[in-house]
Design a protein around this motif. Sequence first.
Motif, PDB file in Angstrom:
ATOM      1  N   ALA A  51       0.823  -1.197   0.000  1.00 12.62           N
ATOM      2  CA  ALA A  51       0.000   0.000   0.000  1.00 12.62           C
ATOM      3  C   ALA A  51       0.862   1.254   0.000  1.00 12.62           C
ATOM      4  O   ALA A  51       0.521   2.258  -0.644  1.00 12.62           O
ATOM      5  N   LEU A  64      -5.765   1.091  -4.831  1.00 18.01           N
ATOM      6  CA  LEU A  64      -5.002  -0.153  -4.714  1.00 18.01           C
ATOM      7  C   LEU A  64      -5.989  -1.296  -4.819  1.00 18.01           C
ATOM      8  O   LEU A  64      -6.972  -1.340  -4.071  1.00 18.01           O
ATOM      9  N   ARG A  65      -5.690  -2.208  -5.756  1.00 18.00           N
ATOM     10  CA  ARG A  65      -6.557  -3.382  -5.906  1.00 18.00           C
ATOM     11  C   ARG A  65      -5.756  -4.627  -5.617  1.00 18.00           C
ATOM     12  O   ARG A  65      -4.677  -4.850  -6.201  1.00 18.00           O
ATOM     13  N   ALA A  75      -1.213  -6.920  -6.758  1.00 16.93           N
ATOM     14  CA  ALA A  75      -1.530  -5.634  -6.143  1.00 16.93           C
ATOM     15  C   ALA A  75      -1.355  -4.563  -7.187  1.00 16.93           C
ATOM     16  O   ALA A  75      -0.237  -4.168  -7.502  1.00 16.93           O
ATOM     17  N   ASN A  77      -2.031  -0.680  -8.682  1.00 20.73           N
ATOM     18  CA  ASN A  77      -2.269   0.662  -8.172  1.00 20.73           C
ATOM     19  C   ASN A  77      -2.239   1.672  -9.288  1.00 20.73           C
ATOM     20  O   ASN A  77      -1.640   1.461 -10.337  1.00 20.73           O
ATOM     21  N   ALA A 198      -7.488  -3.244   5.695  1.00 23.59           N
ATOM     22  CA  ALA A 198      -7.730  -2.242   4.659  1.00 23.59           C
ATOM     23  C   ALA A 198      -8.030  -0.871   5.253  1.00 23.59           C
ATOM     24  O   ALA A 198      -7.538   0.157   4.755  1.00 23.59           O
ATOM     25  N   LEU A 202      -5.879   2.770   4.681  1.00 27.06           N
ATOM     26  CA  LEU A 202      -6.433   4.047   4.224  1.00 27.06           C
ATOM     27  C   LEU A 202      -6.195   5.165   5.247  1.00 27.06           C
ATOM     28  O   LEU A 202      -6.002   6.319   4.877  1.00 27.06           O
ATOM     29  N   LEU A 208      -3.594   7.186  -0.691  1.00 29.47           N
ATOM     30  CA  LEU A 208      -4.618   6.254  -1.174  1.00 29.47           C
ATOM     31  C   LEU A 208      -6.008   6.776  -0.860  1.00 29.47           C
ATOM     32  O   LEU A 208      -6.266   7.298   0.219  1.00 29.47           O
ATOM     33  N   VAL A 211      -9.183   1.193  -1.501  1.00 32.66           N
ATOM     34  CA  VAL A 211      -8.527  -0.106  -1.437  1.00 32.66           C
ATOM     35  C   VAL A 211      -9.576  -1.146  -1.743  1.00 32.66           C
ATOM     36  O   VAL A 211     -10.642  -1.174  -1.114  1.00 32.66           O
ATOM     37  N   TRP A 219     -12.999   3.034   1.102  1.00 32.70           N
ATOM     38  CA  TRP A 219     -12.589   4.284   0.472  1.00 32.70           C
ATOM     39  C   TRP A 219     -12.694   5.438   1.462  1.00 32.70           C
ATOM     40  O   TRP A 219     -13.357   5.355   2.475  1.00 32.70           O
TER      41      TRP A 219
END
Length: 977
Positions: A51, A64-65, A75, A77, A198, A202, A208, A211, A219
């Motif tokens: 992250a 970020l996925r 991952a 981004n 997660a 954040l 970010l 996520v 979010w």
Amino acid sequence: MSGADPFGTGALRTSVLTAWASSPTRFREDANAEEDLYLGGYRDRLLVELAQNAADAAGGGGVLRLALVDGELRAANTGTPLDADGVAALASLRASSKEQGVGQFGVGFSAVLAVTDEPSVVTAGGGVLFSAERTRAALAEHPELVAKAEERGGRVPVLRLVWPTDQTAPEGFATEVRLPLRSGVDGAALLAGFAAQAEEVLLALPGLARVEVGDQAWWRVDEDDRRAVHGPGGVARWWVHRVAGVLPDEVVAKLGVEARERPGWSATWAVRVDADGVPMPLGEDVLHAPTPTDERLSLPARLIATLPIEPSRRRLRPGPAADAVLAEAARAYPDLVARFPAPHRTALVPVAGFPLSEVDDRLRGLLLDRLRRSAWLPAAGEGEPRLLTPARANVLDVEGDGLADLVSAVLPDVAAGFLSGQPHAAALAALEVTRRTLGEVVESITGVSRPPSWWHRLYSALAPAIETDATARTELGGLPVPLADGRTLPGPAGALMVEDPELLDLLTHAEVGALKVLHAEAAHPVLERLGARVGGPADLLDAGGLQDAVERSLDDVESGVDVAGLASVVLRLTRDAGVRPGERPWLGALALPDSVGDWRRADELALPGSPLLDVLDADAPVGVLAAELAERWPAHVLTALGVLDAFAFVEDDAPTGPDHALVDEALWWDAQPEPPARVLAVRDLDLVTDEAWPRALTLLAAEPDTWRALHQPGGHTAWWISRNALLAGHAPAHWRLPSAQELAGLYDPVPDLGVDERVLAAIGVRAELVVADADDAEDLLVRLGDPDRGLHPGAVLRTHAALAEAVADDVFDPADVRLPEHTRTLAGTVAADCAVLDAPWLLAVLGEDQVVSAGPDFALAEPLAELLDLELASEVVDAEVVADGEPVPWSELGAVAAACELLGVDPPRGSAVVHDKLVVRTDSGDHPVTWWVTPDGVAHCEDTPEALARALAWTTDRWTERHLLTALIEEPAHYLT
């Protein structure tokens, strides 16, 4: 793109291999360092590092996925794609291409080695990969390095040699990290762990904004000036407040070389909230710098700050930079608190407790100091909302906005009422907020001027505490209460709440200062708990100060005080309470106007036209009540005050002394054998004129109460009248009742005065022969010695007997009686020189005009002689039996024995001397007698039934049965008939 090397990885590999080959020790150091990182400082930080790289690449608003694809953890981004400098940093253990942030050591990527041996980083234009297998193959050309690897069990540094790859990032993303999972790594569990972290990612990484983990998303957005982190379902999980700045130059100067190039700092406070946005204090947590450290905290909110930390990334590195950032974070904390709804703010105050670390202790101190000096506590009161600093705020002991709002008008800086509740107590105590007890509240509002309705609202606000807390009732003992007359009473005790509107209006305008009557608009049921009472007319009469006001009312009039209002109130209360005359004697002191415009005590006034006025002396201190007042008020109300229409009546069921304003009361009290247990009496008897007593007695008899007083046994009324009243010019005891015939001759019948005979008897008009004292005895002796009185012999005997009995019973002392010159003899004459007959046989030698007799009870002869100062007849008669007789035992006298048997008694012992003719000789000559008893007790008698019977009766002490004995001796058959 096969064979392309856009990031120059070949040169990087050659450089590293050359360095290892020239110094196998360097190879070992790199291998050890990498192993230390992913097994030590970067263990369990895979998501954080992924992250962080994504956040650094995004710079802000990044996505970020995280997903599992064909056994790979991927991952992806957004943001700036990987470049050559980034590749060089990835392949280095000691450098970083980042200008600021967490990755200053260039080693964070080593965290991926916890799950993979062949990580790769790809972009839209290509990527790079690392591989343990390829690294071992590259070492084959360098035997010495192979040997070093074998010494390590085949483990080699993975992230030092980098190769190009033609894989590309997915559409919409700048970069994707791909981690083929080693055998034994559970990809699903790994994603579940990422999902759990997660929110924290954040929070920690402002770069970010979103996520995604699998099909879930988190979010961060701005809402209502609050940054919030949302989770699946769209519900806010955290509220975030972030501040940033640059360290002061003097602090930067003390940093390391590379750190000086990154002087910026940031601090984020994050508060966990529930679905309604209510803060959920964390309790125990760790410091995030910005990723989690091992520094334990006990703060309600999470701190995420760019703090200097040790290379292990576990501990804070103390120093000026850390101090500066912590201070700025504390400065920002009150702003975070103030953004929450007022009722929930105190939940974010660190409460008292043992700190979990040095950092925790320091932060708690900084936060409390800032919170004390910052304005965030809501103030009480109406109008524009205000915020208070805890250092100046006053929190009341009793919860309730109503009370706080009211008190805020007189006590400065009062906090909102809800802050007095128990949920806020610990927080406010930690902030050292001043708590105001109810006693202090009372003190602060004492003396303030407020309308009665304001006080009513205040009592309503205090009601919950008063109803449940006895301590509160004590503290509120001095609570001001407004009275109907405009005054304010310091405390409800003794105050009265009047529910009658008309009466209350009268009390409001009468200004009777003695009455503590609550104002109608201020009256509240809760005041009863504090000592006030709901009062009716009787309660008002008995209120503490009214009696004092009444008793000084006449003095007040003389001092120029207007007491008309007091009189109106007392009259109204007396009427409504149904007061009976004499029930409250003190009412008689009320000043009322008389018929000539002066003011007098009520009990010194009479109703106009009262028959009482006709019997009172012209100089009696009794006036006539003003006609206007007599017309306005019913007679029974005025007489209840003591105004006279008939004689005033006094009743006391538990008297303690002669204190009832009765004439000669102390003398009467002392004359009683025991203190009176009850007083029923008539007042002002001494004001009756001498000639008006018959009319006065008729008035007394006409009223039930005064009738009772007249007939009270031992009562004052009859006692005084009997000694002071005049009937036809004489005291009542001078007369006898017409029906008292046995007193005829001794007393004259009372003239016909139109007075009930029962009343006359009660006041001492004689109904029977009574010797009550020395005065009675003296009066009777005078009457007996009056030759003009025609007395029946029986009356004379009864009178002498009564006098003798009184002496015998010690009713009076004979020495206290003044004797008349003459006394009444048995013959009915009066004589100056005579004797008291003490034996019946002496009458045979003495004349009836020579003796005084008390009747057949000769035992009374001696006390009568003592009273009359006379000798006994037996003492003046010297007699000798001169006739011959025969002694015969009583039992041998047949007729006597028979009579005794018939009566059931034994014949006397001894003998009687029986004579045919019995003669006794005295200094006056010989006297024939039928029986005689000599001084030695020997009975002499002639042989006749009468003589035998008298001698027997005297000898057997049955003198009253002498006539029966005569009949039995003469004819025993009389016993049967």
